[in-house]
Design an enzyme around this catalytic site. Structure first.
Site, short mmCIF file in Angstrom:
data_model
loop_
_atom_site.label_atom_id
_atom_site.label_comp_id
_atom_site.label_asym_id
_atom_site.label_seq_id
_atom_site.Cartn_x
_atom_site.Cartn_y
_atom_site.Cartn_z
N LYS A 160 8.96 8.67 -34.48
CA LYS A 160 7.63 9.01 -33.96
C LYS A 160 6.76 9.46 -35.13
O LYS A 160 7.24 10.18 -36.03
CB LYS A 160 7.78 10.13 -32.92
CG LYS A 160 6.46 10.54 -32.25
CD LYS A 160 6.71 11.57 -31.15
CE LYS A 160 5.43 11.97 -30.43
NZ LYS A 160 5.66 12.96 -29.36
N SER B 218 3.74 12.02 -24.70
CA SER B 218 3.07 11.49 -25.86
C SER B 218 3.92 10.53 -26.70
O SER B 218 3.38 9.82 -27.54
CB SER B 218 2.62 12.65 -26.74
OG SER B 218 3.74 13.35 -27.25
N SER C 243 7.15 15.16 -23.21
CA SER C 243 6.81 13.94 -23.96
C SER C 243 7.96 13.04 -24.38
O SER C 243 7.73 11.95 -24.88
CB SER C 243 6.01 14.30 -25.19
OG SER C 243 4.67 14.48 -24.83
N1 GLN Z 1 1.69 15.91 -21.51
C1 GLN Z 1 1.83 17.24 -22.02
C2 GLN Z 1 0.61 17.59 -22.82
O1 GLN Z 1 -0.31 16.86 -22.78
C3 GLN Z 1 3.07 17.35 -22.86
C4 GLN Z 1 2.95 16.70 -24.16
C5 GLN Z 1 4.18 16.85 -25.00
O2 GLN Z 1 5.27 17.10 -24.50
N2 GLN Z 1 3.98 16.71 -26.30
O3 GLN Z 1 0.55 18.57 -23.48
#
Ligand code: GLN
Length: 481
Positions: free
Chosen positions: A74, A149, A173
């Site tokens: 990532k 994400s 995410s």
């Molecule tokens: N969707 C959540 C957010 O927008 C979690 C994102 C994540 O786990 N990086 O913060």
């Protein structure tokens, strides 16, 4: 599409070389990534060079089990000499001068970096639509999001552009995109995996982990990724077991908790059916099922959206146009340089969160927001500890719906935030969680979430592997890839 475990055997038996394997995946990236947009950077030359080195090691019998296995990272993990953007314009020109510990560990184990995957800007999002590099497409339906994400990593593994990838999970995410793309995702216990060199979003919640085709692969890779790191003050000094050892242990007598709060009206009816069928499968394997309660689940999203923005407003202060990253053109003075570099460099969602966080931490509001949210966090933790007095593993859906359409939720941040209703509490409590494919609803993959007590990754992986031995959902592949 082969698993890491299978590829590792093929490499060991000389059925294939790492150079051949790496070329195979690079070709697939060339062929399919125009459609998917899953990669921000492909490190072709470096990958071929490292694959050659891996083959030389194998020839000298100096190889480990994963030497020569290609891997995607990532783009939140700093990689020496390689562009590391975190999905943001503000880091579009950033070449990292060092490796994240995770990157270093995989390099040392001989894995071959194929490239850096697309993601929501600074890991803020549930759909990958917040990336400066454009949205990622879900290989199961190109009109739909892959989740976020870590959507680039999820799409990469689902479409077979890499056998495995890393992800990070601050509120879901890893697990949510794994669910929406029909792959296996593992978010380890907070502190199990080093955060050094993993660009910080919300430091008390962020945790690196894995996106793979099977639980067995997650175990193989966690063996490399886990462990104490003196460069990360929150990393925990606890021995790392061989996570593959107990995979085949029976789960007879395993006590599974089903939180009533995870099966309420917010859950899509088709998703619920598929999850219920998976629970039956666990019962057949000899597990017992118990209803449990996590009464503070509904407070997890409000608490998270105070704590995560508060921490991000502080973490993202370092991007100021001075030291590295994007700098605006012709600044008039220092203040203008800060203001315009940040206004032009950050996207809308990141700005929204910096503003919320700054507000929540400002004098006079700290007690009302941040402190309250931390108290709620304590209650959520207690809910889980109580539950784990009665059960070994908690099970439920990963996401309330399957993959939604690109653009469907962008105008409504609250409905986007609700995508993480079943995952966020796990981060607030620092627990390990997994998502494994458990079926389809209207031709889209459904993920089953498994939550364990602190440092119970072995048990989670055993529970997941046992399920994958008697089902084939994790072997399904999207058409056309
Ligand atoms: N969707 C959540 C957010 O927008 C979690 C994102 C994540 O786990 N990086 O913060």
């Amino acid at each position: 599409m082969k698993t890491v475990a299978e590829l590792s055997r093929d490499l060991a038996s000389k059925k294939i070389s790492s150079v051949e394997l790496t070329k195979h995946y690079l070709d697939r990236i060339k062929k399919f990534d125009k459609t998917l947009n899953a990669f921000i950077t492909v490190t072709e030359d470096q990958a071929l060079e490292n694959a050659k080195k891996a083959d030389e090691k194998r020839a000298k019998s100096a190889a480990g089990p994963l030497t020569g296995i290609p891997l995607a990272q990532k783009d939140i993990f700093c990689t020496l000499g390689v562009k590391t953007t975190c999905g943001s314009k503000i880091l579009d020109n950033f070449i990292s001068p060092y490796d994240a510990t995770t990157v270093q560990k995989f390099n040392d184990a001989g894995l071959v970096l194929l490239g850096k995957t697309n993601m929501d800007e600074f890991a803020m999002g549930s759909s990958n639509e917040n990336s400066f590099y454009g949205p990622v497409k879900n290989p199961w339906d190109l009109e739909r999001v892959p989740g976020g994400s870590s959507g680039g990593s999820a799409a990469t593994v689902a479409a077979g552009l890499a056998p495995a990838a890393t992800g990070t999970d601050t509120g879901g995410s890893i697990r949510q995109p794994a669910a929406l793309c029909g792959i296996t995702g593992l978010k380890p216990t907070y502190g199990r995996v080093s955060r050094y060199g993993m660009i910080a979003f919300a430091s008390s919640l962020d945790q690196g982990g894995l996106m793979t085709r099977s639980a067995e692969d997650a175990a193989l890779l966690l063996n490399v990724m886990a462990g104490f790191d003196e460069k990360d003050s929150t990393s925990v000094d606890k021995p790392v077991p061989d996570y593959t050892k107990k995979l085949n242990n029976s789960i007879k007598g395993l006590r599974i908790g089903l939180p009533s709060e995870f099966f309420n009206q917010g859950l899509d009816a088709d998703v619920a059916k598929v999850v219920q069928a998976a629970i039956k499968e666990y019962e057949k394997l000899g597990a017992s099922v118990h209803e449990i309660h996590l009464p503070n689940t509904k407070l997890s999203i409000p608490a998270y959206y105070v704590i995560a923005p508060a921490e991000c407003s502080s973490n993202l202060a370092r991007f100021d146009g001075v030291r590295y990253g994007y700098r605006c053109k012709n600044p008039q003075d220092l203040e203008d340089l800060y203001k315009r570099s940040r206004s032009e460099g950050f996207g809308a969602e990141v700005k929204r969160r910096i503003m919320i966080g700054t507000y929540a931490l400002s004098a006079g509001y700290y007690d009302a927001y941040y402190l309250q949210a931390q108290k709620v966090r304590g209650l959520i933790r207690q809910d889980f500890s109580k539950a784990f007095e009665k059960v070994d593993v908690i099970l439920g859906p990963t996401s309330p719906t399957t993959a939604f359409k690109i653009g469907e939720k962008t105008a409504d941040p609250i409905s986007m935030y609700l995508s993480d209703i079943y995952t966020i509490a796990v981060n607030l409590a620092g627990l390990p969680g997994m998502s494994i494919p458990c079926g389809f609803a209207k031709n889209l993959p459904v993920g089953l979430q498994l939550i364990g007590n602190l440092f119970s990754e072995e048990q989670l992986l055993t529970a997941a592997h046992n399920y994958q031995k008697v089902t084939d959902w994790h072997t399904k592949q999207p058409e056309g890839f």
